[in-house]
Design a protein around this motif. Structure first.
Motif, PDB file in Angstrom:
ATOM      1  N   ALA A  21      35.716  49.166  38.570  1.00 45.20           N
ATOM      2  CA  ALA A  21      36.533  49.169  39.781  1.00 45.20           C
ATOM      3  C   ALA A  21      37.348  47.889  39.937  1.00 45.20           C
ATOM      4  N   ILE A  22      37.040  46.901  39.152  1.00 38.57           N
ATOM      5  CA  ILE A  22      37.783  45.651  39.282  1.00 38.57           C
ATOM      6  C   ILE A  22      39.046  45.740  38.429  1.00 38.57           C
ATOM      7  N   PRO A  23      40.185  45.700  39.060  1.00 35.62           N
ATOM      8  CA  PRO A  23      41.421  45.823  38.285  1.00 35.62           C
ATOM      9  C   PRO A  23      41.570  44.638  37.340  1.00 35.62           C
ATOM     10  N   VAL A  48      32.060  40.234  40.898  1.00 34.21           N
ATOM     11  CA  VAL A  48      32.574  40.953  42.064  1.00 34.21           C
ATOM     12  C   VAL A  48      33.083  39.955  43.109  1.00 34.21           C
ATOM     13  N   ALA A  49      32.296  38.922  43.351  1.00 32.52           N
ATOM     14  CA  ALA A  49      32.695  37.947  44.370  1.00 32.52           C
ATOM     15  C   ALA A  49      34.012  37.282  43.988  1.00 32.52           C
ATOM     16  N   ASN A  50      34.192  36.976  42.715  1.00 31.01           N
ATOM     17  CA  ASN A  50      35.448  36.369  42.279  1.00 31.01           C
ATOM     18  C   ASN A  50      36.617  37.296  42.528  1.00 31.01           C
ATOM     19  N   ALA A  51      36.409  38.577  42.287  1.00 31.35           N
ATOM     20  CA  ALA A  51      37.483  39.539  42.479  1.00 31.35           C
ATOM     21  C   ALA A  51      37.801  39.694  43.958  1.00 31.35           C
ATOM     22  N   MET A  52      36.802  39.466  44.797  1.00 29.80           N
ATOM     23  CA  MET A  52      37.028  39.589  46.235  1.00 29.80           C
ATOM     24  C   MET A  52      37.740  38.405  46.816  1.00 29.80           C
ATOM     25  N   GLU A  53      37.429  37.264  46.310  1.00 31.26           N
ATOM     26  CA  GLU A  53      38.001  36.030  46.866  1.00 31.26           C
ATOM     27  C   GLU A  53      39.525  36.084  46.917  1.00 31.26           C
ATOM     28  N   THR A  54      40.107  36.881  46.002  1.00 32.38           N
ATOM     29  CA  THR A  54      41.558  36.931  45.918  1.00 32.38           C
ATOM     30  C   THR A  54      42.191  37.487  47.177  1.00 32.38           C
ATOM     31  N   GLN A  55      41.432  38.249  47.955  1.00 32.68           N
ATOM     32  CA  GLN A  55      42.096  38.836  49.123  1.00 32.68           C
ATOM     33  C   GLN A  55      42.103  37.895  50.313  1.00 32.68           C
ATOM     34  N   ALA A 106      28.134  50.025  44.718  1.00 28.52           N
ATOM     35  CA  ALA A 106      28.775  51.179  44.100  1.00 28.52           C
ATOM     36  C   ALA A 106      29.025  52.269  45.146  1.00 28.52           C
ATOM     37  N   GLN A 107      28.123  52.337  46.129  1.00 27.08           N
ATOM     38  CA  GLN A 107      28.325  53.338  47.191  1.00 27.08           C
ATOM     39  C   GLN A 107      29.452  52.955  48.137  1.00 27.08           C
ATOM     40  N   ASN A 108      29.751  51.663  48.172  1.00 24.21           N
ATOM     41  CA  ASN A 108      30.733  51.187  49.157  1.00 24.21           C
ATOM     42  C   ASN A 108      31.994  50.634  48.497  1.00 24.21           C
ATOM     43  N   LEU A 109      32.285  51.148  47.322  1.00 27.48           N
ATOM     44  CA  LEU A 109      33.393  50.605  46.539  1.00 27.48           C
ATOM     45  C   LEU A 109      34.687  50.500  47.321  1.00 27.48           C
ATOM     46  N   SER A 110      34.975  51.527  48.098  1.00 29.24           N
ATOM     47  CA  SER A 110      36.260  51.572  48.789  1.00 29.24           C
ATOM     48  C   SER A 110      36.396  50.417  49.774  1.00 29.24           C
ATOM     49  N   LYS A 111      35.267  49.967  50.325  1.00 31.22           N
ATOM     50  CA  LYS A 111      35.327  48.902  51.333  1.00 31.22           C
ATOM     51  C   LYS A 111      35.537  47.516  50.719  1.00 31.22           C
ATOM     52  N   LEU A 112      35.420  47.433  49.402  1.00 33.80           N
ATOM     53  CA  LEU A 112      35.424  46.088  48.795  1.00 33.80           C
ATOM     54  C   LEU A 112      36.821  45.553  48.502  1.00 33.80           C
ATOM     55  N   SER A 113      37.792  46.442  48.314  1.00 37.45           N
ATOM     56  CA  SER A 113      39.154  46.080  47.918  1.00 37.45           C
ATOM     57  C   SER A 113      39.179  44.920  46.925  1.00 37.45           C
ATOM     58  N   LEU A 114      38.922  45.268  45.697  1.00 39.73           N
ATOM     59  CA  LEU A 114      38.838  44.269  44.637  1.00 39.73           C
ATOM     60  C   LEU A 114      40.189  44.111  43.965  1.00 39.73           C
ATOM     61  N   ARG A 115      40.541  42.887  43.742  1.00 41.80           N
ATOM     62  CA  ARG A 115      41.814  42.626  43.072  1.00 41.80           C
ATOM     63  C   ARG A 115      41.638  41.508  42.061  1.00 41.80           C
ATOM     64  N   PRO A 116      42.402  41.554  40.976  1.00 41.35           N
ATOM     65  CA  PRO A 116      42.265  40.464  40.010  1.00 41.35           C
ATOM     66  C   PRO A 116      42.869  39.188  40.572  1.00 41.35           C
ATOM     67  N   ARG A 117      42.307  38.106  40.192  1.00 45.79           N
ATOM     68  CA  ARG A 117      42.729  36.811  40.692  1.00 45.79           C
ATOM     69  C   ARG A 117      44.215  36.550  40.412  1.00 45.79           C
ATOM     70  N   ALA A 118      44.652  36.930  39.205  1.00 46.27           N
ATOM     71  CA  ALA A 118      46.003  36.602  38.797  1.00 46.27           C
ATOM     72  C   ALA A 118      47.043  37.224  39.723  1.00 46.27           C
ATOM     73  N   LYS A 119      46.746  38.382  40.250  1.00 41.57           N
ATOM     74  CA  LYS A 119      47.672  39.093  41.133  1.00 41.57           C
ATOM     75  C   LYS A 119      48.095  38.177  42.271  1.00 41.57           C
ATOM     76  N   ARG A 120      47.096  37.545  42.871  1.00 41.99           N
ATOM     77  CA  ARG A 120      47.382  36.689  44.007  1.00 41.99           C
ATOM     78  C   ARG A 120      48.236  35.515  43.580  1.00 41.99           C
ATOM     79  N   GLU A 121      47.976  35.034  42.397  1.00 40.12           N
ATOM     80  CA  GLU A 121      48.726  33.875  41.936  1.00 40.12           C
ATOM     81  C   GLU A 121      50.111  34.273  41.442  1.00 40.12           C
ATOM     82  N   GLY A 122      50.424  35.551  41.535  1.00 38.68           N
ATOM     83  CA  GLY A 122      51.798  35.983  41.289  1.00 38.68           C
ATOM     84  C   GLY A 122      52.130  36.249  39.837  1.00 38.68           C
TER      85      GLY A 122
END
Ligand code: FAD
Ligand code: SF4
Ligand code: SF4
Ligand code: SF4
Ligand code: SF4
Ligand code: FES
Lengths: 656, 389, 140
Positions: free
Chosen positions: B294-296, B381-388, B246-262
C-alpha cells in the motif's frame, strides 16, 4: 566426570583471625557445604605443618579442590598453589578466601565477622568447584632481533644486541644508515663533532659479524607474535651490485646529471647515481631511478661505462627477504616540521631564512659551504635571529615541546659567534636547559654576548619601516619581559622547527600492531614504568619515534630497548601463562568485537576449516577479560576468570 | 510433566521417522549435531537423563518449519519447550547470549516490588490514562542500550507504533509497570517465572479495563494469544499492529517521501522477512504484505523462501547463538540481497537485532558482505506517513 | 525490630581496589561488615550479568571499583568498564532501581581510607533506602 572433593582450611593466623572470627564455627560450617570432604582449622596455615595438612589430605583423602581461608591471596596464593602442586594437585584447583585483610582486621563484631567469613568461604568453595586444571605452556623462540631504522637509536640497539652475540637484522629505508645524527655538525652541549662520534659506530655496524644490514629496504609485512615473528622485507633495487661496488664514487663523478642532495638539505648537489655522504655505510652507490635519464629516456649509461667494478646493473629488481625473529625494536625516528606551514615566518619566500638542519650543514666543514656561515650573496651575516619553537608548544601545530631546540639554538649562537662577528638574537618562549651540562652551556653562551629576547615571534618580513631595516629581514615580536612590540632587523634567520612523528608513523604502527599517542608518536606500555615496551609483547621502541629527545636520551633508550629485547630472547622459549582468553569455536561468529577491543592485539579473526573464528594468541593475551565482556555470544572467556566462576561466587555470597 | 507426558502431549510417538523435519530445519543444515528427528527418537528410546543434558536441546529455534511439514503433526517446538523446562529444573540452560543479561532482566521484571521507569521515551506520542485499546510495549526499553552499537532502536518502533495509532485516531493506554510477556523464559524452560509475569500482566490489564491489546512484537503477541490462556484469564483480545493497520489501510493515506519533496519518486525495492511467530506460529502472512504494497513508491519482491517457507533469523530466546546461527543469517541475508532489494523489512524487533548483528565485522580481515538495511515494518509505515504532515 | 542490614557486593580489581581493601586491613581501618568483595582481574572484565545476578540474588547495592584511568594494569580497563557501566546503569534505571544502589568508583591501592569511606557511605545510604526493590518477595 570426576567427583569434586574439596578440602577447606581455616587459618587462625595466631589471633589475627581467630581473635575476631570463630574459626571453629567457620570450619564446622564449611564441612556442611556441598562437595566438601574435609574442613579443618589450624594456627598458621602458611607454616610447614599447615601446608602439610593440605598435602596429606590430597594424598590420603583424595582431596582434589583446595580452599584456604586466611590472609590475602596477594600474599600467600602462590604459597598454597605450590603446596597443592607439591602434593600432585594442579595448582589452579586452589582458591583463596581472604578472611584476614577483608574481614578480621576490618571488623570487630565477632558475630558479624564470623558470618562474613562463612560467606567468603562458601563463595570460595563454589568458585573452586568450577576451576579447571591449567598448564603453563612453552613455545620455542627464535633468538634473532629485528631493528627497524638505522639512526643512532637503531645503531646503538643493534650493536648492544649483536655484542651479546645474537643475530640482528637492521633495516634502514634510506641508502645509508646514520639518520639525522649523520647530518648534524657539532652536538650540544659538549660540541663534539657528530661525525667523529657516529662514524666508528656506523663502521662497526657495517662490519659486525652478528649484524645483517638491510639498507635501502622496507618492512612490508609482519605476522606472528613474540618469539616467532615472520617479517617480509623489501630490498629496493639500487641498480648497483652491493657486492661489487667499492664506493669509489667514479660513477657519481661521471654522471652528467645533478640534483639537490637530501643529505645537504638542498644546499648542495649530488649525482643521480650517488653515495649520500662520505662516511656512508654501506658505502655503495645507488641510482636514483626517478631522475635517472637512462630510466626516463633509455639513453646515457655513463656510470656503467666508467665503473671498473662492473657494479652498475640496470636490470636489478626489488628483492623480497623473509626474516624470522623473536623480538623487534622500532627506531624510526622523526620528521622535521614543514616550516612553510607557518607562512608568517616567510620560509621559502625570502632568502636567508634557514631551518636548523640546513644550518647544521652550513657549519659543517665537509658541507656545501665548507663550514662558512654565508648569506645567499656570499657574504657573512652581520646579524642573525634564531627563532625557537617553530611548530612546537603551539596549539595550532604541536602542543608538545620538542626538547632539543633550545639547546641547538644555543649551539648555533655559539658557533655564529665563533665563525662570524655577527650579532645574535635568541627569540625564545622559555629556555629549557635541563640535561647534563645544559645549564652550564647556557651560562657560557650568555657570557658570549648573545641577546635573549623572550617572546613569540609574530612574523618575519622584508617590508622596512625605517632606514635601518632597508634590505634586511625584520623579525617582529612582543618582548614579554619588557611588555612591548619590537622589530629586530637581521641578515639571516634560523628557524628551529618541531620534531614530529614520521609521516608514515600510522602505517608503521599498524604494521607492527602498536598504538600511537594523541601527539602521533608511538605509545609506550607505561609512561613511567615501561617506557620502551609497547602494548604488543616483544615489540619495543626507542629514540625519537617515541617522542622528541636528544642523542644522550636516545642512546639510553636504545640500550634499554636492547636489554628488553635481550631479556625476551635470552629466555630461550616463550612462556605462556594459562590464564588467558579462549574461544569456543561453536559459539564464535567472527564479529571481531574481541579483536577490536583488545589493547594487546591477542585475538584475531582467522579462517579455520572454512569457518571464520576468533583465535587468541596466548603469548600476547594478558588475561584482562575485556574481550569476554564484549563478546555477545559467550564464545570468549578467560581461563580462571570464567563467567561461571565469578557468577558462582556472587550467587554463593548472597544465597543465605 | 515428565518426559512421558511430554511425548503424549506432543504426539511424539506418531513420528514416522520420515526425516522431513530435519531436511527443512535451518539449524540442521548448518549444525550436523542437531536433528529434530533424532531428538524425538532419543526421547522415545533414551532415558530422560541424557537428553536434558544435551546442549543441542537449546539449539532449536522453535521456528515451526519442521512441524509445518510433519505428516504426523508432531509438535516439535512445544516438545522442545517442555523438555527444556525439565532441563531447566536441573540447572541446564544452554549457552546464554549476552552472558544471560537479557534473561536476567526478564526475571527481574517478575519481582513484586519493582516500580519501573520504562516510559521515558514517549515524546510526541499521544496516550491516554483510560482507553479500550492498550499498546503493549514489550522489552524495547531494555533492549535499547544493549543494541545501541548495532544501531537498532526498538524504542523507536514502539514510538512509531503509537504515532501510527494516533493517526488512526487511537490514543492507546500503556502500562507504566508493564512486565515482560515471559516469552523467552517460557521457551527456555523457566515456567515458574513465566507464570509470575503472566499473572502480573493479567492483573494489571484487568484493572485497566482494556478490551484490545495491540502488539508490535510478534513474540508478545503469540504469548498472549496462545500461551497466556493456558495459565491466566484474559478478558481482552490481542492483535498485532500489522493486522490492525491492514484493516484500516484507507485511513492511513500513505505517500512516498519524495512526493512531498517535489521530485519524481523512485521505486524502492524491499523484501519482507516473515517472523516465525507471526508467520508459521499464527498464520499472519498477508497483512504485512498488504501494508507494504500500500505504500506508493515501494515494490515488494519476495525472497526464494517466503511465507510459510521463510527462514528464521537464526537465534531465539537469546540462547545458543552460535556460528550456526550466523550461517543461517548469512544464508538468509544472501537471499534478501539476491532479490535486488535495498531494504529488508521485518515485523519483529528481534529479527532486526539478529540480522544487524550478523553484519558486525570488526576484525581486520573481512568476511562475506551481507550488509543491507533492515527496517521494522512499523518504521516503514511511519516514514510513509510523515510525508503528509 | 532489628535494624535493616543491607548486603553489598563489591567487584574490585586485583591491582588497585582489591589491594586498597587489603591495605585497609593491614592499617586496621574499620568499615561496616555489610560488604562482600569479589576479586576480578580488572574493572574492564566486570560483565553486566555479574551485577544483575547480584541484584537477582538479593544484593541491596553493588560497587564496581578499580584503578584510576592511568593506573590500569591492562591499559584501558577503566574506560571499558565505564562503557559497560553506562549501559547497565540505563537498564537498572528502567527497572526502577535507585541510583545509589549501583556505584562506580576508582580507588587506587594507596587509597584504603577512601575505600572504607565509600563502603560506609553506601551502607548509610542503603539503610535509608531499605531493601532493594529487585529482591524476591520482600514486602516494603
Ligand atoms: C636541527 C637539529 C639539531 C640537533 N642537534 C642535536 C645536538 O646537538 N645534540 C643532540 O643530542 N641532539 C640533537 N638533535 C636531536 C637528534 O637529531 C636526535 O636525538 C637523534 O637524531 C634521534 O635519533 P633516532 O635514531 O631516534 O632518529 P633518526 O635520526 O630520525 O633516525 C631514524 C632512522 O630510521 C630510518 N627510518 C625511518 N622510517 C623507517 C622505516 N619505516 N623503515 C626503515 N627505516 C626507517 C630513517 O631513515 C633514519 O635513518 C638535533 C635535532 C635537530 C632537528
Ligand atoms: S583477555 Fe584481554 S588481553 Fe586477552 S585477548 Fe581478551 S582483551 Fe586481549
Ligand atoms: S566477540 Fe565473540 S563472537 Fe565475536 S569474534 Fe570475538 S569471540 Fe567470536
Ligand atoms: S522448530 Fe525450527 S529450528 Fe527447531 S527443529 Fe524445527 S525447524 Fe529446526
Ligand atoms: S545475533 Fe542476536 S542473540 Fe546473537 S549475539 Fe547477536 S544480538 Fe545477540
Ligand atoms: S587493572 Fe585495575 S582497572 Fe584494570
Amino acid at each position: 566426570m570426576e567427583d569434586i572433593r574439596t578440602g577447606v582450611y581455616i587459618c587462625h593466623c595466631g589471633l589475627n583471625i581467630a581473635g575476631t572470627v570463630d574459626v571453629e564455627e567457620v570450619a564446622n560450617y564449611a564441612g556442611t557445604l556441598p562437595a566438601v570432604v574435609v574442613a579443618r582449622h589450624y594456627h598458621y596455615m602458611c607454616s610447614d605443618p599447615g601446608q602439610a595438612l593440605i598435602k596429606d589430605d590430597i594424598k590420603n583423602l583424595g582431596v582434589n579442590r583446595v580452599v584456604v581461608a586466611s590472609c590475602s591471596p596477594r600474599m600467600h596464593e602462590p604459597t598454597f598453589r605450590r603446596a597443592c602442586q607439591d602434593a600432585g594437585l594442579n595448582p589452579y584447583l586452589f582458591e583463596h578466601a581472604n578472611i584476614r585483610e577483608h574481614c578480621s582486621w576490618v571488623h570487630d563484631d565477632k558475630r558479624l565477622a564470623t558470618e562474613k567469613a562463612k560467606d567468603l568461604v562458601r563463595a570460595a568453595v563454589r568458585r573452586v568447584s568450577f576451576h579447571e586444571p591449567l598448564e603453563i605452556k612453552e613455545r620455542p623462540l627464535n633468538p634473532n632481533v629485528l631493528v627497524v631504522g638505522g639512526g643512532i637509536a637503531g645503531i646503538q640497539a643493534a650493536l648492544d644486541i649483536a655484542n651479546g652475540e645474537h643475530r640482528v637484522y637492521l633495516v634502514e629505508k634510506e641508502p645509508a644508515i646514520g639518520g639525522h645524527m649523520a647530518q648534524l655538525d657539532r652536538t650540544f652541549p659538549t660540541l663534539d663533532c657528530s661525525e667523529c662520534i657516529l662514524t666508528p659506530k656506523m663502521t662497526e655496524v657495517g662490519q659486525h659479524p652478528f649484524i645483517t644490514l638491510l639498507a635501502y629496504s622496507e618492512v612490508e609485512e609482519v605476522v606472528g607474535s613474540v618469539g616467532n615473528f615472520k617479517v617480509r622485507v623489501k630490498k629496493k633495487a639500487r641498480y648497483v651490485d652491493e657486492e661489487k661496488c667499492t664506493g669509489c664514487g667514479v660513477c657519481e663523478e661521471k654522471c652528467p646529471w645533478k640534483v639537490d642532495s637530501e643529505f645537504e638539505m638542498g644546499l648542495g648537489k649530488r649525482g643521480v647515481v650517488y653515495v649520500p655522504f662520505a662516511q656512508a655505510i654501506p658505502h655503495v652507490a645507488t641510482i636514483d631511478k626517478e631522475h635517472c635519464v637512462y630510466f626516463l629516456k633509455g639513453k646515457c649509461r655513463a656510470c656503467q661505462k666508467f665503473c671498473d667494478a662492473k657494479a652498475i646493473d640496470f636490470e636489478q629488481k626489488d628483492e623480497i627477504v623473509e626474516l624470522e625473529v623473536g623480538s623487534i625494536i622500532l627506531t624510526t625516528g622523526y620528521d622535521i616540521f614543514d616550516t612553510r606551514r607557518i607562512q608568517q615566518y616567510g620560509y621559502g619566500k625570502y632568502d636567508n631564512i634557514l631551518t636548523g638542519l640546513e644550518f647544521e650543514r652550513m657549519t659543517c666543514a665537509a658541507g656545501p659551504t665548507e663550514g662558512k656561515v654565508l648569506l645567499k650573496n656570499g657574504q657573512q651575516p652581520g646579524s642573525v635571529a634564531i627563532i625557537h619553537c617553530v611548530g612546537s608548544r603551539d596549539e595550532n601545530y604541536h602542543e608538545y615541546c620538542s626538547r632539543v631546540c633550545c639547546m641547538y639554538a644555543l649551539k648555533y649562537a655559539h658557533l655564529i659567534k665563533e665563525l662570524t662577528k655577527a650579532e645574535v638574537y635568541q627569540m625564545y618562549i622559555d629556555m629549557r636547559c635541563f640535561g647534563e651540562g645544559f645549564e652550564e652551556f647556557y651560562r657560557r653562551v650568555c657570557d658570549e654576548g648573545v641577546n635573549f629576547i623572550r617572546g613569540k615571534v609574530a612574523k618575519v618580513t622584508d617590508v622596512a619601516l625605517t632606514e635601518d631595516e632597508q634590505g634586511r629581514l625584520i623579525v617582529a615580536a612582543e618582548d614579554t619581559l619588557l611588555g612591548r612590540m619590537i622589530r629586530v632587523p637581521v641578515d639571516m634567520v634560523i628557524l628551529c622547527p618541531a620534531l614530529e612523528p614520521r609521516s608514515d608513523a600510522d602505517g608503521i604502527a599498524k604494521l607492527f600492531t602498536i598504538n600511537r599517542r594523541a601527539d602521533g608518536f608511538f605509545m609506550e606500555r607505561h609512561v613511567k614504568l615501561d617506557p620502551v615496551a609497547t602494548a604488543t609483547e616483544g615489540v619495543f621502541i626507542a629514540g625519537c619515534c617515541e617522542g622528541p629527545k636528544d642523542i644522550p636520551d636516545t642512546v639510553a633508550q636504545a640500550s634499554a630497548a636492547a636489554a628488553k629485547a635481550l631479556s625476551v630472547i635470552s629466555r630461550g622459549r616463550v612462556v605462556i601463562e594459562p590464564t588467558t582468553a579462549q574461544v569456543n569455536e561453536v559459539l564464535c561468529q567472527a564479529c571481531g568485537r574481541c579483536e577490536e577491543i583488545c589493547d594487546f592485539h591477542a585475538p584475531k579473526i582467522i579462517s579455520k576449516d572454512g569457518l571464520r573464528v576468533s583465535s587468541v594468541d596466548a603469548a600476547l593475551c594478558k588475561g584482562c577479560g575485556a574481550c569476554a565482556v564484549v563478546c555477545p555470544t559467550g564464545a570468549m572467556s578467560v581461563r580462571h576468570s570464567t563467567r561461571e566462576q565469578i557468577k558462582g561466587m556472587v550467587e554463593a555470597l548472597l544465597e543465605v | 510433566m515428565n518426559l512421558e507426558d511430554i511425548i503424549n502431549k506432543t504426539k511424539t510417538y506418531y513420528c514416522l521417522e520420515c526425516g522431513k523435519c530435519t531436511a527443512v530445519c535451518p539449524v540442521s543444515r548448518h549444525n550436523s549435531n542437531f536433528s529434530p528427528r533424532l531428538m524425538l527418537e532419543r526421547a522415545l528410546m533414551d532415558s530422560e537423563g541424557e537428553l536434558i543434558h544435551d546442549r543441542e536441546l537449546f539449539s532449536c529455534l522453535t521456528c515451526y518449519a519442521c512441524s509445518h511439514l510433519c505428516p504426523s503433526e508432531v509438535d516439535y517446538p512445544v516438545f522442545t519447550q517442555k523438555v527444556r523446562s525439565l532441563a531447566s529444573s536441573q540447572g541446564e540452560h544452554g549457552d546464554c547470549a549476552h552472558s544471560g543479561t537479557l534473561l536476567s532482566l526478564m526475571r527481574l521484571m517478575s519481582r513484586p516490588n519493582i516500580k519501573q521507569r520504562r516510559l521515558d521515551w514517549l515524546d510526541g506520542c499521544h496516550t491516554s490514562e483510560k482507553s479500550e485499546i492498550l499498546y503493549f510495549v514489550g522489552c524495547a526499553p531494555y533492549f535499547e542500550p544493549i543494541f545501541e552499537d548495532i544501531e537498532v532502536s526498538p524504542v523507536n518502533v514502539a514510538r512509531n507504533s503509537i504515532r501510527i495509532l494516533n493517526a488512526l485516531g487511537i490514543e492507546p493506554m500503556l502500562l507504566p509497570n508493564e512486565r515482560c510477556c515471559g516469552h523467552d523464559l517460557l521457551w527456555t524452560g523457566d515456567v515458574e517465572t513465566f507464570k509470575k509475569l503472566a499473572q502480573f500482566n493479567a492483573e494489571m490489564i484487568k484493572e485497566s479495563g482494556a478490551k484490545k491489546i495491540v502488539f508490535s512484537c510478534p513474540e508478545g503477541y503469540r504469548t498472549f494469544k496462545i500461551d497466556y490462556p493456558q495459565y491466566v484469564k484474559l478478558d481482552c483480545e490481542p492483535v498485532h499492529i500489522t493486522e490492525l493497520l491492514a484493516q484500516n489501510l484507507s485511513k492511513l493515506s500513505l505517500r512516498p517521501r519524495a512526493k512531498r519533496e517535489g521530485s519524481n519518486p523512485e521505486v524502492k525495492k524491499v523484501t519482507y522477512q516473515d517472523p516465525c511467530r507471526l508467520g508459521r506460529h499464527l498464520g499472519i502472512y498477508e497483512p504485512p504484505r498488504e501494508l507494504i504494497k500500500a505504500i506508493p513508491g515501494i515494490k515488494l519482491v519476495e525472497m526464494e523462501h517466503s511465507g510459510d517457507e521463510s527462514i528464521c533469523c537464526g537465534t531465539s530466546v537469546w540462547t545458543n547463538c552460535s556460528s550456526c546461527s550466523k550461517e543461517i543469517r548469512i544464508e538468509r541475508l544472501s537471499e534478501a540481497k539476491a532479490t535486488g532489494a535495498e531494504l529488508m523489512i521485518t515485523a519483529c524487533p528481534k529479527c532486526q537485532i539478529h540480522f544487524k548483528c550478523a553484519m558486525v565485522d570488526k576484525g581486520a580481515e573481512k568476511g562475506a558482505d551481507v550488509k543491507m538495511e533492515v527496517m521494522d515494518l512499523v518504521n516503514l509505515v511511519a516514514n510513509a506517513m510523515e510525508t503528509q504532515e | 525490630m532489628a535494624e535493616f542490614e543491607p548486603k553489598i557486593i563489591a567487584f574490585c580489581c586485583n591491582w588497585c581496589t582489591y589491594a586498597a581493601a587489603d591495605i585497609a586491613g593491614t592499617s586496621r581501618i574499620h568499615y561496616p561488615a555489610n560488604v562482600r568483595i569479589v576479586r576480578v582481574m580488572c574493572s574492564g572484565t566486570v560483565d553486566p550479568i555479574y551485577i544483575l545476578r547480584a541484584f537477582e540474588m538479593g544484593a541491596d547495592g553493588v560497587l564496581v571499583a578499580g584503578c584510576h584511568e592511568a593506573d590500569c594494569h591492562y591499559l584501558n580497563g577503566p574506560l571499558k568498564c565505564d562503557a559497560m557501566f553506562e549501559k547497565i546503569k540505563k537498564m537498572v534505571n528502567t527497572l526502577g532501581l535507585e541510583g545509589e544502589r549501583l556505584r562506580r568508583e576508582m580507588i587506587a591501592a594507596a587509597e584504603a581510607p577512601i575505600f572504607a569511606h565509600v563502603i560506609e557511605e553506601m551502607v548509610e545510604q542503603l539503610k535509608k533506602l531499605g531493601p532493594s526493590p529487585l529482591r524476591e518477595g520482600v514486602k516494603v
